[in-house]
Scaffold this motif. Structure first.
Motif, PDB file in Angstrom:
ATOM      1  N   ILE A 182      40.877 -11.086  47.679  1.00  0.00           N
ATOM      2  CA  ILE A 182      38.565 -11.052  47.600  1.00  0.00           C
ATOM      3  C   ILE A 182      38.306 -10.465  46.449  1.00  0.00           C
ATOM      4  O   ILE A 182      37.356 -10.705  45.634  1.00  0.00           O
ATOM      5  CB  ILE A 182      37.502 -10.398  48.340  1.00  0.00           C
ATOM      6  N   LEU A 183      38.448  -9.405  45.269  1.00  0.00           N
ATOM      7  CA  LEU A 183      38.358  -9.197  44.816  1.00  0.00           C
ATOM      8  C   LEU A 183      39.159  -9.193  43.560  1.00  0.00           C
ATOM      9  O   LEU A 183      38.145  -9.507  41.942  1.00  0.00           O
ATOM     10  CB  LEU A 183      39.242  -6.528  44.628  1.00  0.00           C
ATOM     11  N   ILE A 184      40.069  -9.423  43.077  1.00  0.00           N
ATOM     12  CA  ILE A 184      40.483 -10.506  42.088  1.00  0.00           C
ATOM     13  C   ILE A 184      39.531 -11.921  42.115  1.00  0.00           C
ATOM     14  O   ILE A 184      38.884 -11.628  40.947  1.00  0.00           O
ATOM     15  CB  ILE A 184      41.810 -11.443  42.432  1.00  0.00           C
ATOM     16  N   HIS A 185      39.556 -12.278  43.116  1.00  0.00           N
ATOM     17  CA  HIS A 185      37.726 -13.573  43.618  1.00  0.00           C
ATOM     18  C   HIS A 185      37.097 -12.921  42.747  1.00  0.00           C
ATOM     19  O   HIS A 185      36.238 -13.529  41.542  1.00  0.00           O
ATOM     20  CB  HIS A 185      38.148 -14.004  44.519  1.00  0.00           C
ATOM     21  N   GLU A 186      35.987 -11.751  42.951  1.00  0.00           N
ATOM     22  CA  GLU A 186      35.293 -11.117  42.706  1.00  0.00           C
ATOM     23  C   GLU A 186      34.868 -10.862  41.237  1.00  0.00           C
ATOM     24  O   GLU A 186      34.558 -10.834  40.477  1.00  0.00           O
ATOM     25  CB  GLU A 186      34.430 -10.237  43.145  1.00  0.00           C
ATOM     26  N   LEU A 187      36.551 -10.545  40.478  1.00  0.00           N
ATOM     27  CA  LEU A 187      36.817 -10.310  38.816  1.00  0.00           C
ATOM     28  C   LEU A 187      36.064 -11.952  38.367  1.00  0.00           C
ATOM     29  O   LEU A 187      35.759 -11.298  37.213  1.00  0.00           O
ATOM     30  CB  LEU A 187      36.969  -8.520  39.014  1.00  0.00           C
ATOM     31  N   GLY A 188      36.860 -12.278  38.928  1.00  0.00           N
ATOM     32  CA  GLY A 188      36.699 -13.692  38.463  1.00  0.00           C
ATOM     33  C   GLY A 188      35.589 -13.999  38.277  1.00  0.00           C
ATOM     34  O   GLY A 188      35.248 -14.718  37.347  1.00  0.00           O
ATOM     35  N   HIS A 189      34.619 -13.799  39.143  1.00  0.00           N
ATOM     36  CA  HIS A 189      33.053 -13.944  38.710  1.00  0.00           C
ATOM     37  C   HIS A 189      32.162 -13.053  37.446  1.00  0.00           C
ATOM     38  O   HIS A 189      31.843 -13.925  36.753  1.00  0.00           O
ATOM     39  CB  HIS A 189      32.205 -14.212  39.737  1.00  0.00           C
ATOM     40  N   VAL A 190      32.976 -12.007  37.188  1.00  0.00           N
ATOM     41  CA  VAL A 190      32.234 -11.410  36.644  1.00  0.00           C
ATOM     42  C   VAL A 190      33.025 -11.885  35.001  1.00  0.00           C
ATOM     43  O   VAL A 190      32.737 -11.775  33.938  1.00  0.00           O
ATOM     44  CB  VAL A 190      32.677  -9.918  35.943  1.00  0.00           C
ATOM     45  N   LEU A 191      34.368 -12.327  34.934  1.00  0.00           N
ATOM     46  CA  LEU A 191      35.150 -12.431  33.777  1.00  0.00           C
ATOM     47  C   LEU A 191      35.312 -13.765  33.560  1.00  0.00           C
ATOM     48  O   LEU A 191      35.169 -14.185  31.972  1.00  0.00           O
ATOM     49  CB  LEU A 191      36.551 -11.982  34.700  1.00  0.00           C
ATOM     50  N   LEU A 192      35.067 -15.141  34.418  1.00  0.00           N
ATOM     51  CA  LEU A 192      34.875 -16.679  33.837  1.00  0.00           C
ATOM     52  C   LEU A 192      33.577 -16.951  34.461  1.00  0.00           C
ATOM     53  O   LEU A 192      32.958 -17.541  33.826  1.00  0.00           O
ATOM     54  CB  LEU A 192      36.679 -16.729  35.004  1.00  0.00           C
ATOM     55  N   THR A 193      33.624 -16.813  35.679  1.00  0.00           N
ATOM     56  CA  THR A 193      32.114 -18.058  35.995  1.00  0.00           C
ATOM     57  C   THR A 193      31.729 -17.660  37.479  1.00  0.00           C
ATOM     58  O   THR A 193      32.203 -17.128  38.337  1.00  0.00           O
ATOM     59  CB  THR A 193      32.811 -19.209  36.312  1.00  0.00           C
ATOM     60  N   ASP A 194      30.283 -17.769  37.468  1.00  0.00           N
ATOM     61  CA  ASP A 194      29.768 -17.674  38.950  1.00  0.00           C
ATOM     62  C   ASP A 194      29.809 -18.717  40.333  1.00  0.00           C
ATOM     63  O   ASP A 194      29.989 -18.275  40.842  1.00  0.00           O
ATOM     64  CB  ASP A 194      28.535 -17.691  38.441  1.00  0.00           C
ATOM     65  N   GLN A 195      30.535 -19.836  39.203  1.00  0.00           N
ATOM     66  CA  GLN A 195      31.078 -20.720  40.704  1.00  0.00           C
ATOM     67  C   GLN A 195      31.931 -20.834  41.040  1.00  0.00           C
ATOM     68  O   GLN A 195      33.226 -20.017  40.884  1.00  0.00           O
ATOM     69  CB  GLN A 195      31.084 -22.363  39.660  1.00  0.00           C
ATOM     70  N   HIS A 196      32.395 -21.715  42.270  1.00  0.00           N
ATOM     71  CA  HIS A 196      33.996 -22.331  43.180  1.00  0.00           C
ATOM     72  C   HIS A 196      33.989 -23.027  42.880  1.00  0.00           C
ATOM     73  O   HIS A 196      33.895 -24.050  42.871  1.00  0.00           O
ATOM     74  CB  HIS A 196      33.481 -21.642  44.445  1.00  0.00           C
ATOM     75  N   THR A 197      35.609 -23.539  42.875  1.00  0.00           N
ATOM     76  CA  THR A 197      36.145 -24.180  42.129  1.00  0.00           C
ATOM     77  C   THR A 197      36.901 -25.387  43.869  1.00  0.00           C
ATOM     78  O   THR A 197      36.448 -24.676  44.951  1.00  0.00           O
ATOM     79  CB  THR A 197      37.781 -23.787  41.740  1.00  0.00           C
ATOM     80  N   ASP A 198      37.327 -26.492  43.564  1.00  0.00           N
ATOM     81  CA  ASP A 198      37.569 -26.358  44.294  1.00  0.00           C
ATOM     82  C   ASP A 198      38.909 -27.144  44.161  1.00  0.00           C
ATOM     83  O   ASP A 198      39.416 -28.763  44.894  1.00  0.00           O
ATOM     84  CB  ASP A 198      36.823 -27.486  44.925  1.00  0.00           C
ATOM     85  N   ASN A 199      40.000 -25.907  43.790  1.00  0.00           N
ATOM     86  CA  ASN A 199      41.228 -26.911  43.426  1.00  0.00           C
ATOM     87  C   ASN A 199      42.686 -25.842  43.886  1.00  0.00           C
ATOM     88  O   ASN A 199      43.513 -25.678  43.130  1.00  0.00           O
ATOM     89  CB  ASN A 199      41.120 -27.095  41.356  1.00  0.00           C
ATOM     90  N   ARG A 200      42.902 -25.234  45.076  1.00  0.00           N
ATOM     91  CA  ARG A 200      42.628 -24.216  45.548  1.00  0.00           C
ATOM     92  C   ARG A 200      43.256 -22.875  44.829  1.00  0.00           C
ATOM     93  O   ARG A 200      44.953 -22.851  44.307  1.00  0.00           O
ATOM     94  CB  ARG A 200      44.002 -25.073  46.296  1.00  0.00           C
TER      95      ARG A 200
END
Length: 162
Positions: free
Chosen positions: A113-131
């Motif tokens: 979950i933290l990796i995912h949330e850090l990704g929102h800061v570093l990369l994108t607000d959006q969620h992907t659909d590519n596993r």
């Protein structure tokens, strides 16, 4: 392009400072493991800093991790970004708030979950659909094409053309 910091004050030039508010300090090692994921795949370095008393001001750019661990919400965590008022495409602060659902997860899921949330800061607000790590729910995988795009992004300044 939108990015965290710029070439002088952001990732690659300097480690990203990640401040842990008091309620999150007991989970310091999980935060470090989440940061290590991003370092391994992007080269971005982090400095995780415990903040036992809340400061009146923190130096930017930074990421702040707060906890509302007694609060039940539909999400285990949420992320908000603050943009530079002079450079609209430059993120200067990312605030990650962890909730009761995060606390109730296993250590591996907390890290994911933290990796995912850090990704929102570093990369994108959006969620992907590519596993991948930016799916909701996240998978522990970071596609090579996203790794390359991140590498390119963090060697440019906010708003530079590709």
């Amino acid at each position: 392009m939108v990015r965290f910091g710029d070439r002088e004050d952001g990732p690659i030039a300097k480690p990203v400072k990640v401040y842990l508010w008091p309620e999150v300090i007991p989970y310091h090692s999980i935060v470090e493991k989440a940061c290590e994921f991003w370092t391994r795949y992007t080269g971005i370095q982090f400095q995780v800093i415990d903040v036992p008393t809340l400061p009146t001001q923190i130096p930017l750019p930074c990421i702040v991790i707060l906890g509302e661990l007694n609060k039940s919400t539909t999400a285990a965590a949420i992320t908000k970004k603050l943009y530079d008022s002079a450079v609209a495409l430059k993120v200067v602060e990312g605030d990650i708030t962890l909730y009761q659902g995060w606390l109730g997860a296993t250590e591996d899921w907390r890290k994911l979950i933290l990796i995912h949330e850090l990704g929102h800061v570093l990369l994108t607000d959006q969620h992907t659909d590519n596993r991948s790590i930016m799916d909701a729910p996240a998978w522990p995988y970071f596609h090579t094409f996203i790794q390359k795009a991140t590498w390119i992004l963090y060697r440019m300044n906010p708003g530079d053309p590709l």
